[in-house]
Design an enzyme around this catalytic site. Structure first.
Site, PDB file in Angstrom:
ATOM      1  N   TRP A 176      -5.168   3.328  11.405  1.00 10.51           N
ATOM      2  CA  TRP A 176      -4.590   2.811  10.620  1.00 10.51           C
ATOM      3  C   TRP A 176      -4.972   4.386   9.648  1.00 10.51           C
ATOM      4  CZ3 TRP A 176      -2.519  -0.270   7.302  1.00 10.51           C
ATOM      5  CH2 TRP A 176      -3.198  -0.179   6.048  1.00 10.51           C
ATOM      6  N   ARG A 190       3.411   0.019  12.812  1.00  9.72           N
ATOM      7  CA  ARG A 190       3.357  -1.594  11.929  1.00  9.72           C
ATOM      8  C   ARG A 190       3.195  -1.382  10.899  1.00  9.72           C
ATOM      9  NH1 ARG A 190      -1.875  -4.052  11.055  1.00  9.72           N
ATOM     10  NH2 ARG A 190      -1.048  -6.414  10.397  1.00  9.72           N
ATOM     11  N   GLU A 227      -5.382  -1.997  14.107  1.00 11.53           N
ATOM     12  CA  GLU A 227      -5.528  -1.296  13.687  1.00 11.53           C
ATOM     13  C   GLU A 227      -6.763  -0.678  13.908  1.00 11.53           C
ATOM     14  OE1 GLU A 227      -6.273  -2.425   9.461  1.00 11.53           O
ATOM     15  OE2 GLU A 227      -4.317  -3.486   8.771  1.00 11.53           O
ATOM     16  N   HIS A 251       0.918  -9.780   4.359  1.00  9.77           N
ATOM     17  CA  HIS A 251      -0.360  -8.446   4.000  1.00  9.77           C
ATOM     18  C   HIS A 251      -0.524  -8.224   3.102  1.00  9.77           C
ATOM     19  CE1 HIS A 251      -1.936  -4.867   6.215  1.00  9.77           C
ATOM     20  NE2 HIS A 251      -3.136  -5.089   5.958  1.00  9.77           N
ATOM     21  N   TYR A 255     -13.314  -1.593  12.635  1.00  6.44           N
ATOM     22  CA  TYR A 255     -13.355  -0.585  11.975  1.00  6.44           C
ATOM     23  C   TYR A 255     -14.743  -0.366  11.798  1.00  6.44           C
ATOM     24  CZ  TYR A 255      -8.360  -0.589   9.256  1.00  6.44           C
ATOM     25  OH  TYR A 255      -7.614  -0.582   9.023  1.00  6.44           O
ATOM     26  N   GLN A 258       0.915  -1.149   0.139  1.00 11.89           N
ATOM     27  CA  GLN A 258      -0.190   0.297  -0.053  1.00 11.89           C
ATOM     28  C   GLN A 258       0.928   1.514   0.156  1.00 11.89           C
ATOM     29  OE1 GLN A 258      -2.820  -1.671   3.216  1.00 11.89           O
ATOM     30  NE2 GLN A 258      -3.911  -1.076   1.995  1.00 11.89           N
ATOM     31  N   ASN A 278      -1.694 -10.845   8.158  1.00 10.32           N
ATOM     32  CA  ASN A 278      -2.916  -9.635   8.665  1.00 10.32           C
ATOM     33  C   ASN A 278      -4.063  -9.933   7.798  1.00 10.32           C
ATOM     34  OD1 ASN A 278      -4.337  -7.420   9.174  1.00 10.32           O
ATOM     35  ND2 ASN A 278      -4.437  -7.349   6.611  1.00 10.32           N
ATOM     36  N   GLU A 279      -5.308 -10.666   8.979  1.00 10.79           N
ATOM     37  CA  GLU A 279      -6.480 -10.536   7.980  1.00 10.79           C
ATOM     38  C   GLU A 279      -6.789 -11.458   7.475  1.00 10.79           C
ATOM     39  OE1 GLU A 279      -8.065  -6.619   6.892  1.00 10.79           O
ATOM     40  OE2 GLU A 279      -7.919  -6.056   8.847  1.00 10.79           O
ATOM     41  N   ASN A 316      -8.320  -5.858  14.284  1.00 17.61           N
ATOM     42  CA  ASN A 316      -8.690  -4.653  13.635  1.00 17.61           C
ATOM     43  C   ASN A 316      -9.766  -4.530  13.500  1.00 17.61           C
ATOM     44  OD1 ASN A 316      -5.772  -5.326  12.808  1.00 17.61           O
ATOM     45  ND2 ASN A 316      -6.058  -6.039  10.498  1.00 17.61           N
TER      46      ASN A 316
HETATM   47  C1  GAL Z   1      -8.041  -3.455   6.026  1.00 14.99           C
HETATM   48  C2  GAL Z   1      -6.255  -3.443   5.873  1.00 14.99           C
HETATM   49  C3  GAL Z   1      -5.924  -2.644   6.397  1.00 14.99           C
HETATM   50  C4  GAL Z   1      -6.460  -1.806   4.907  1.00 14.99           C
HETATM   51  C5  GAL Z   1      -8.159  -1.937   6.342  1.00 14.99           C
HETATM   52  C6  GAL Z   1      -8.479  -0.292   5.236  1.00 14.99           C
HETATM   53  O1  GAL Z   1      -8.501  -4.483   5.737  1.00 14.99           O
HETATM   54  O2  GAL Z   1      -5.390  -4.519   6.699  1.00 14.99           O
HETATM   55  O3  GAL Z   1      -4.502  -2.928   4.962  1.00 14.99           O
HETATM   56  O4  GAL Z   1      -6.866  -1.371   3.527  1.00 14.99           O
HETATM   57  O5  GAL Z   1      -8.451  -2.708   6.413  1.00 14.99           O
HETATM   58  O6  GAL Z   1      -8.945  -0.937   4.838  1.00 14.99           O
END
Ligand code: GAL
Length: 469
Positions: free
Chosen positions: A416, A73, A372, A118, A307, A16, A162-163, A305
């Site tokens: 993040w 990170r 994240e 990742h 969101y 990224q 990651n994920e 992580n």
């Molecule tokens: C996560 C991912 C990151 C970033 C983030 C925001 O799923 O690990 O790389 O893109 O979402 O959408």
């Protein structure tokens, strides 16, 4: 409010931000291939240059210093270190790059947390079958051992994968991420399984070969929304929520923290769906072999992580073979929730506190790092990103409450992201950075957003308060 050694961090990932996709001996990863394939990514954006962190790492360091981070990170690009994916050929320029990044962080009192994988598998390994093949696990283990050996004298916090659920679902179920395969209801389970096997092998290698000398910690980063029933008094909604949590968080956390195997609810839902569909063959959700390094206990901390949140009710399975049919739930965004710059991201800071408490109660009070968490912007540029300022303040307050009131053992928080960057299938249209990157400027200038200043203030206040004690 926060423990003295709390990690205040920000996160990025190699593909990224780095660019330099062919620089100094780096080979292609599946994301290079995928993004060069027309029509896969928003306006055919790619990570060829991205934030050019491969050349501009000093600028990234300045951003890190400006925020006052204690931790950063980053992820390693496997294909930059081992272009063919195996240790038979090491790219010394790649080693030099990460040595420089790590040494410069440490010289500035910033501790690195490194993710080994990742989303960016070396294309050479994809050509041999990639994550669908059982043989990928020992190859990953060799890569991990190489990294522990080369960088482990200085890196003390490691994440293997990651994920895995995002890699598996978007890469193999819907095909929206690299490698872009659409094999619903089968491949994702296999890929997730091989990622867990790979993780467990690497954890055991660390444990037996490196831990006593290097004294670091290894885990795997799991993403999970906070999920709760649409109607908490409706049994079906409650059961659907439990099932959904098993298919997201439980899929990877249960084997590592509870039983060495997948959650029973998940297995029985998949098996009964297989039966309904007249599916014959080996179970779609694989089983762990007793002859391989055990998965139970293979995490030194819980990495999550977070969101967004969803309300859940039963139903929604499409009737064909797919993960969605197996899980058979409908996820709903509560109309009262604010939506960030992308439609999937309802902004629910309180969901993080609930998720942390759930992790504490379900997985035996582990030490937790929030690896994240962030807020996306899209559309007209807002350097005065007030909503994101409020988001960080509110979210960090929820983390503080989780620590103080719910007694959750949270060890760190990673925003993040440090920089606006290549947001996978959304290309550069979605911005998560604490620093704005001008992608039209050949110098890719980084400029702090108001939210970056806000986060720096929060860090300063808490670090400062501790220093005075
Ligand atoms: C996560 C991912 C990151 C970033 C983030 C925001 O799923 O690990 O790389 O893109 O979402 O959408």
């Amino acid at each position: 409010m926060f423990p003295r050694d709390f990690a205040w961090g920000a996160a990025t990932a190699a593909y990224q931000i780095e660019g330099g996709w062919q620089a100094d001996g780096k080979a292609a990863s599946i994301w290079d291939t995928f993004s060069h394939d027309k029509g896969r990514v928003f306006q055919d954006h790619n990570g060829d240059v991205a934030c050019n962190s491969y050349m501009l790492r000093e600028q990234d360091l300045e951003c890190i210093q400006q925020l006052g981070l204690t931790h950063y990170r980053l992820s390693f690009s496997w294909a930059r270190l081992l272009p063919h994916g195996t240790t038979q050929h090491v790219n010394h320029k790649g080693v030099e790059y990460y040595n420089n990044v790590i040494d410069e962080l440490l010289a500035n009192n910033v501790s690195p947390m490194v993710t080994l994988y990742h989303f960016d598998l070396p294309q050479a390994l994809q050509d041999q079958g990639g994550w669908k093949c059982a043989g990928i696990a020992p190859i990953f283990d060799n890569y991990a051992k190489f990294c522990f050996q080369t960088f482990g004298d200085r890196v003390k916090l490691w994440l293997t994968v990651n994920e895995p659920s995002v890699c598996a679902k978007l890469g193999y179920e819907s095909g929206k991420h690299a490698p872009g395969l659409e094999e619903p209801g089968t491949a994702a389970y296999l890929v997730g399984h091989n990622m867990l096997r790979a993780h467990a092998m690497a954890w055991h290698s660390y444990n037996t070969l490196f831990r006593s000398e290097q004294k670091g910690k290894v885990s795997l980063a799991i993403n999970s929304d906070w999920l709760e029933p649409v109607d908490p008094h409706c049994e079906d909604d409650v059961a659907a929520t439990e099932r959904d949590l098993a298919f997201t968080l439980g899929w990877f956390a249960w084997p590592m923290f509870v039983s060495g195997d997948y959650p029973e609810i998940m297995r029985s839902a998949i098996d009964s769906q297989s039966e309904k569909m007249g599916y014959v063959g080996s179970p779609r959700l694989p089983t762990f072999s007793k002859d391989e390094p055990g998965i139970l206990g293979s995490a030194d901390f819980f990495a999550v992580n977070y969101y967004t949140s969803r309300k859940v009710k039963a139903g929604g399975g499409a009737g064909q073979m797919s993960m969605k049919s197996d899980c058979d739930v409908e996820e709903i965004i509560d109309p009262s929730w604010l939506i960030s710059g992308v439609s999937w991201q309802a902004v629910v800071p309180g969901g993080l506190r609930k998720l942390l408490k759930y992790i504490k109660d379900t997985f035996n009070s582990p030490a937790i790092y929030i690896t994240e968490n962030g807020f996306s912007q899209m559309g007209p540029l807002q350097m005065e990103d007030v909503q994101r300022c409020v988001f960080y303040k509110d979210t960090i307050l929820e983390v503080a409450k989780a620590i103080q009131e719910d007694e959750v053992d949270v060890r760190g928080y990673f925003a993040w992201s440090l920089l606006d960057n290549f947001e996978w299938a959304e290309g550069y249209s979605v911005r998560f950075g604490l620093f704005h990157v001008d992608f039209c400027d050949p110098e890719l200038r980084r400029t702090i957003y108001k939210s970056g200043q806000e986060y720096a203030e929060i860090i300063k206040k808490h670090r400062g308060a501790l220093d005075k004690k």
